[in-house]
Design a protein around this motif. Structure first.
Motif, short mmCIF file in Angstrom:
data_model
loop_
_atom_site.label_atom_id
_atom_site.label_comp_id
_atom_site.label_asym_id
_atom_site.label_seq_id
_atom_site.Cartn_x
_atom_site.Cartn_y
_atom_site.Cartn_z
N PRO A 62 3.16 28.03 27.51
CA PRO A 62 1.81 27.51 27.22
C PRO A 62 1.38 26.38 28.15
CG PRO A 62 3.35 26.84 25.52
CD PRO A 62 4.09 27.76 26.42
N ASP A 63 2.35 25.74 28.84
CA ASP A 63 2.01 24.64 29.73
C ASP A 63 1.52 25.11 31.10
OD1 ASP A 63 2.79 22.86 27.76
OD2 ASP A 63 4.86 22.76 28.51
N LEU A 64 1.66 26.39 31.38
CA LEU A 64 1.28 26.93 32.69
C LEU A 64 0.06 27.83 32.55
CD1 LEU A 64 4.81 27.97 33.98
CD2 LEU A 64 3.53 25.93 34.61
N SER A 65 -0.89 27.65 33.46
CA SER A 65 -2.05 28.54 33.44
C SER A 65 -1.68 29.85 34.14
CB SER A 65 -3.24 27.89 34.13
OG SER A 65 -3.02 27.82 35.52
N MET A 66 -2.34 30.91 33.72
CA MET A 66 -2.06 32.21 34.31
C MET A 66 -2.38 32.21 35.80
SD MET A 66 -2.86 35.98 32.80
CE MET A 66 -4.62 35.91 32.88
N SER A 67 -3.43 31.53 36.20
CA SER A 67 -3.79 31.50 37.62
C SER A 67 -2.72 30.78 38.46
CB SER A 67 -5.15 30.85 37.82
OG SER A 67 -5.13 29.51 37.38
N THR A 68 -2.15 29.72 37.91
CA THR A 68 -1.09 29.01 38.62
C THR A 68 0.14 29.89 38.78
OG1 THR A 68 -1.85 26.88 37.76
CG2 THR A 68 0.41 26.96 38.59
N VAL A 69 0.54 30.54 37.69
CA VAL A 69 1.72 31.41 37.73
C VAL A 69 1.54 32.51 38.77
CG1 VAL A 69 3.03 33.13 36.42
CG2 VAL A 69 2.44 30.94 35.36
N TRP A 70 0.40 33.17 38.76
CA TRP A 70 0.22 34.29 39.67
C TRP A 70 -0.09 33.87 41.10
CZ3 TRP A 70 2.91 38.06 38.64
CH2 TRP A 70 3.14 38.44 37.31
N THR A 71 -0.63 32.68 41.29
CA THR A 71 -0.80 32.17 42.65
C THR A 71 0.56 31.90 43.28
OG1 THR A 71 -2.94 31.19 42.11
CG2 THR A 71 -1.80 30.34 44.06
N VAL A 72 1.41 31.19 42.55
CA VAL A 72 2.75 30.88 43.06
C VAL A 72 3.57 32.16 43.22
CG1 VAL A 72 4.91 29.68 42.56
CG2 VAL A 72 2.72 28.53 42.16
N SER A 73 3.55 33.01 42.22
CA SER A 73 4.31 34.27 42.29
C SER A 73 3.80 35.16 43.41
CB SER A 73 4.24 35.01 40.96
OG SER A 73 4.86 34.28 39.94
N GLY A 74 2.50 35.26 43.53
CA GLY A 74 1.91 36.10 44.58
C GLY A 74 2.26 35.62 45.97
N ILE A 75 2.22 34.31 46.18
CA ILE A 75 2.58 33.76 47.49
C ILE A 75 4.05 34.02 47.79
CG2 ILE A 75 2.92 31.60 48.76
CD1 ILE A 75 0.29 30.61 47.43
N ALA A 76 4.91 33.83 46.78
CA ALA A 76 6.34 34.07 46.98
C ALA A 76 6.61 35.55 47.26
CB ALA A 76 7.12 33.61 45.75
N MET A 77 5.92 36.43 46.56
CA MET A 77 6.09 37.87 46.79
C MET A 77 5.61 38.25 48.19
SD MET A 77 4.98 39.06 42.95
CE MET A 77 4.74 40.78 43.27
N LEU A 78 4.49 37.71 48.61
CA LEU A 78 3.97 37.97 49.95
C LEU A 78 4.93 37.46 51.02
CD1 LEU A 78 1.63 39.02 51.70
CD2 LEU A 78 0.63 36.74 51.53
N LEU A 79 5.50 36.28 50.80
CA LEU A 79 6.46 35.74 51.76
C LEU A 79 7.68 36.64 51.89
CD1 LEU A 79 6.37 31.91 51.01
CD2 LEU A 79 5.53 33.09 53.05
N CYS A 80 8.12 37.20 50.78
CA CYS A 80 9.26 38.13 50.82
C CYS A 80 8.94 39.34 51.70
CB CYS A 80 9.63 38.61 49.41
SG CYS A 80 10.47 37.40 48.41
N VAL A 81 7.76 39.89 51.51
CA VAL A 81 7.38 41.08 52.28
C VAL A 81 7.21 40.72 53.75
CG1 VAL A 81 5.57 42.80 52.60
CG2 VAL A 81 6.35 42.24 50.29
#
Length: 120
Positions: free
Chosen positions: A27-46
């Motif tokens: 509940p302390d994390l916004s969905m946009s923050t989670v997916w921004t960080v996750s998306g950037i990390a996933m893109l970096l992996c690729v």
């Protein structure tokens, strides 16, 4: 080395995506923050899959492994999963280099003397 390391990185893309789904429940994390960080990390992996054999590529991979382990502060299971993927990363780099060396020795041994590889 490239194939083994790229396989590990693609596995990490899925791991990061699933960790993002788990992090959304916090509940302390916004969905946009989670997916921004996750998306950037996933893109970096690729993207790292394409530059793994260039100078600094393996070091960037290690930085990614450290970030995965550190993400355990948000999703505690990631401490374990991050260490497991860091071990896979080590194995991919270590054994991938050995495979590359063996391929180079084999190619040098099978190539006729006095012939350049570009002669064909």
């Amino acid at each position: 080395m490239r194939t083994l390391c790229a396989s590990t990185l693609i596995g990490e893309v899925f791991l990061i995506g699933f960790a993002g789904l788990v992090a959304m429940k916090d509940p302390d994390l916004s969905m946009s923050t989670v997916w921004t960080v996750s998306g950037i990390a996933m893109l970096l992996c690729v993207l790292l899959c394409g530059v793994i054999t260039r100078p600094g590529g393996v070091q960037l991979g290690w930085a990614l492994q450290i970030a995965l382990i550190a993400s355990g502060f948000i999703v505690p299971t990631m401490f374990f999963m991050g260490v497991m993927f860091a071990a896979l990363w080590w194995a991919s780099v270590h054994y991938g280099r050995k495979i590359d060396e063996a391929k180079a020795r084999f190619a040098a041994r099978t190539q006729p003397t006095g012939t350049s590889p570009d002669a064909a």
